[in-house]
Design a protein around this motif. Structure first.
Motif, PDB file in Angstrom:
ATOM      1  N   ILE A   1       0.246 -19.552 -33.095  1.00  0.00           N
ATOM      2  CA  ILE A   1       0.842 -20.257 -34.236  1.00  0.00           C
ATOM      3  C   ILE A   1       2.362 -20.113 -34.212  1.00  0.00           C
ATOM      4  O   ILE A   1       3.088 -21.087 -34.418  1.00  0.00           O
ATOM      5  CB  ILE A   1       0.260 -19.736 -35.561  1.00  0.00           C
ATOM      6  N   LEU A   2       2.843 -18.915 -33.939  1.00  0.00           N
ATOM      7  CA  LEU A   2       4.281 -18.668 -33.969  1.00  0.00           C
ATOM      8  C   LEU A   2       5.026 -19.311 -32.805  1.00  0.00           C
ATOM      9  O   LEU A   2       6.201 -19.645 -32.929  1.00  0.00           O
ATOM     10  CB  LEU A   2       4.552 -17.168 -33.997  1.00  0.00           C
ATOM     11  N   THR A   3       4.363 -19.488 -31.671  1.00  0.00           N
ATOM     12  CA  THR A   3       5.059 -20.002 -30.488  1.00  0.00           C
ATOM     13  C   THR A   3       4.699 -21.440 -30.124  1.00  0.00           C
ATOM     14  O   THR A   3       5.425 -22.087 -29.367  1.00  0.00           O
ATOM     15  CB  THR A   3       4.797 -19.103 -29.255  1.00  0.00           C
ATOM     16  N   GLU A   4       3.572 -21.945 -30.630  1.00  0.00           N
ATOM     17  CA  GLU A   4       3.105 -23.288 -30.266  1.00  0.00           C
ATOM     18  C   GLU A   4       2.644 -24.054 -31.503  1.00  0.00           C
ATOM     19  O   GLU A   4       1.594 -24.692 -31.483  1.00  0.00           O
ATOM     20  CB  GLU A   4       1.947 -23.181 -29.279  1.00  0.00           C
ATOM     21  N   ILE A   5       3.418 -24.015 -32.574  1.00  0.00           N
ATOM     22  CA  ILE A   5       2.977 -24.600 -33.843  1.00  0.00           C
ATOM     23  C   ILE A   5       2.650 -26.084 -33.719  1.00  0.00           C
ATOM     24  O   ILE A   5       1.677 -26.562 -34.320  1.00  0.00           O
ATOM     25  CB  ILE A   5       4.004 -24.337 -34.980  1.00  0.00           C
ATOM     26  N   ASP A   6       3.408 -26.825 -32.931  1.00  0.00           N
ATOM     27  CA  ASP A   6       3.128 -28.259 -32.806  1.00  0.00           C
ATOM     28  C   ASP A   6       1.783 -28.516 -32.130  1.00  0.00           C
ATOM     29  O   ASP A   6       1.039 -29.416 -32.551  1.00  0.00           O
ATOM     30  CB  ASP A   6       4.257 -28.974 -32.053  1.00  0.00           C
ATOM     31  N   ALA A   7       1.447 -27.737 -31.123  1.00  0.00           N
ATOM     32  CA  ALA A   7       0.151 -27.875 -30.458  1.00  0.00           C
ATOM     33  C   ALA A   7      -0.988 -27.492 -31.411  1.00  0.00           C
ATOM     34  O   ALA A   7      -2.041 -28.141 -31.425  1.00  0.00           O
ATOM     35  CB  ALA A   7       0.104 -27.017 -29.193  1.00  0.00           C
ATOM     36  N   VAL A   8      -0.784 -26.461 -32.203  1.00  0.00           N
ATOM     37  CA  VAL A   8      -1.781 -26.039 -33.193  1.00  0.00           C
ATOM     38  C   VAL A   8      -2.009 -27.174 -34.193  1.00  0.00           C
ATOM     39  O   VAL A   8      -3.152 -27.539 -34.504  1.00  0.00           O
ATOM     40  CB  VAL A   8      -1.338 -24.740 -33.907  1.00  0.00           C
ATOM     41  N   LEU A   9      -0.928 -27.746 -34.707  1.00  0.00           N
ATOM     42  CA  LEU A   9      -1.040 -28.832 -35.684  1.00  0.00           C
ATOM     43  C   LEU A   9      -1.685 -30.073 -35.082  1.00  0.00           C
ATOM     44  O   LEU A   9      -2.475 -30.750 -35.758  1.00  0.00           O
ATOM     45  CB  LEU A   9       0.330 -29.158 -36.264  1.00  0.00           C
ATOM     46  N   ASP A  10      -1.389 -30.372 -33.827  1.00  0.00           N
ATOM     47  CA  ASP A  10      -2.036 -31.504 -33.151  1.00  0.00           C
ATOM     48  C   ASP A  10      -3.548 -31.297 -33.100  1.00  0.00           C
ATOM     49  O   ASP A  10      -4.321 -32.212 -33.363  1.00  0.00           O
ATOM     50  CB  ASP A  10      -1.499 -31.691 -31.735  1.00  0.00           C
ATOM     51  N   GLN A  11      -3.954 -30.081 -32.753  1.00  0.00           N
ATOM     52  CA  GLN A  11      -5.389 -29.796 -32.667  1.00  0.00           C
ATOM     53  C   GLN A  11      -6.031 -29.921 -34.046  1.00  0.00           C
ATOM     54  O   GLN A  11      -7.107 -30.511 -34.179  1.00  0.00           O
ATOM     55  CB  GLN A  11      -5.636 -28.407 -32.083  1.00  0.00           C
ATOM     56  N   ILE A  12      -5.396 -29.389 -35.077  1.00  0.00           N
ATOM     57  CA  ILE A  12      -5.932 -29.498 -36.436  1.00  0.00           C
ATOM     58  C   ILE A  12      -6.042 -30.970 -36.836  1.00  0.00           C
ATOM     59  O   ILE A  12      -7.070 -31.413 -37.354  1.00  0.00           O
ATOM     60  CB  ILE A  12      -5.048 -28.715 -37.441  1.00  0.00           C
ATOM     61  N   TYR A  13      -4.998 -31.732 -36.569  1.00  0.00           N
ATOM     62  CA  TYR A  13      -4.991 -33.160 -36.910  1.00  0.00           C
ATOM     63  C   TYR A  13      -6.177 -33.877 -36.284  1.00  0.00           C
ATOM     64  O   TYR A  13      -6.907 -34.618 -36.965  1.00  0.00           O
ATOM     65  CB  TYR A  13      -3.671 -33.799 -36.454  1.00  0.00           C
ATOM     66  N   TRP A  14      -6.381 -33.691 -34.987  1.00  0.00           N
ATOM     67  CA  TRP A  14      -7.448 -34.415 -34.298  1.00  0.00           C
ATOM     68  C   TRP A  14      -8.830 -33.969 -34.743  1.00  0.00           C
ATOM     69  O   TRP A  14      -9.746 -34.790 -34.857  1.00  0.00           O
ATOM     70  CB  TRP A  14      -7.277 -34.324 -32.782  1.00  0.00           C
TER      71      TRP A  14
END
Length: 122
Positions: A100-113
């Motif tokens: 979460i702290l280092t890859e927040i955009d990737a985490v949010l992309d996964q949540i979105y999809w």
């Protein structure tokens, strides 16, 4: 509304006041209906658990896992918790605090999809 243990109400309030850095960062990106206009709740009591984040519209739980989750005891507790929540029709997504702290955009992309997929499924 999912049932919960009323004795968890005060501890959940305390957890909201003392969120980890990873939880705070993720909350800043989930709050105020930023993902598909959906409401997320933080430190939400469900059954006998307090989940980090919960979206009722998508039947989704999001957990931010610190080091204690990667011990033998922690992994077993998480597995039991995820199973109990799945019996209510909830999907649990787990992310490490580091992720979460280092890859927040990737985490949010996964949540979105995942949210999008769950909303489109009958």
């Amino acid at each position: 509304m999912k049932s919960y243990n009323k004795s968890l109400k005060l501890p959940s309030r305390d957890l909201r006041s003392n969120m980890t850095d990873a939880e705070q960062l993720l909350w800043q990106r989930l709050r105020r209906k930023q993902i598909l206009g959906l409401q997320f709740y933080r430190q939400k009591p469900i059954l006998n658990f307090i989940v980090d984040f919960y979206c009722s519209a998508a039947n989704l739980v999001i957990e931010c896992d610190g080091g204690q989750h990667y011990t033998e005891v922690g992994l077993e507790a998480d597995q039991n918790r995820d199973y109990a929540l799945s019996e209510l029709g909830l999907l649990t997504l787990r992310f490490s605090n580091h992720q979460i702290l280092t890859e927040i955009d990737a985490v949010l992309d996964q949540i979105y999809w995942i949210v999008k997929q769950r909303l489109e499924s009958p």
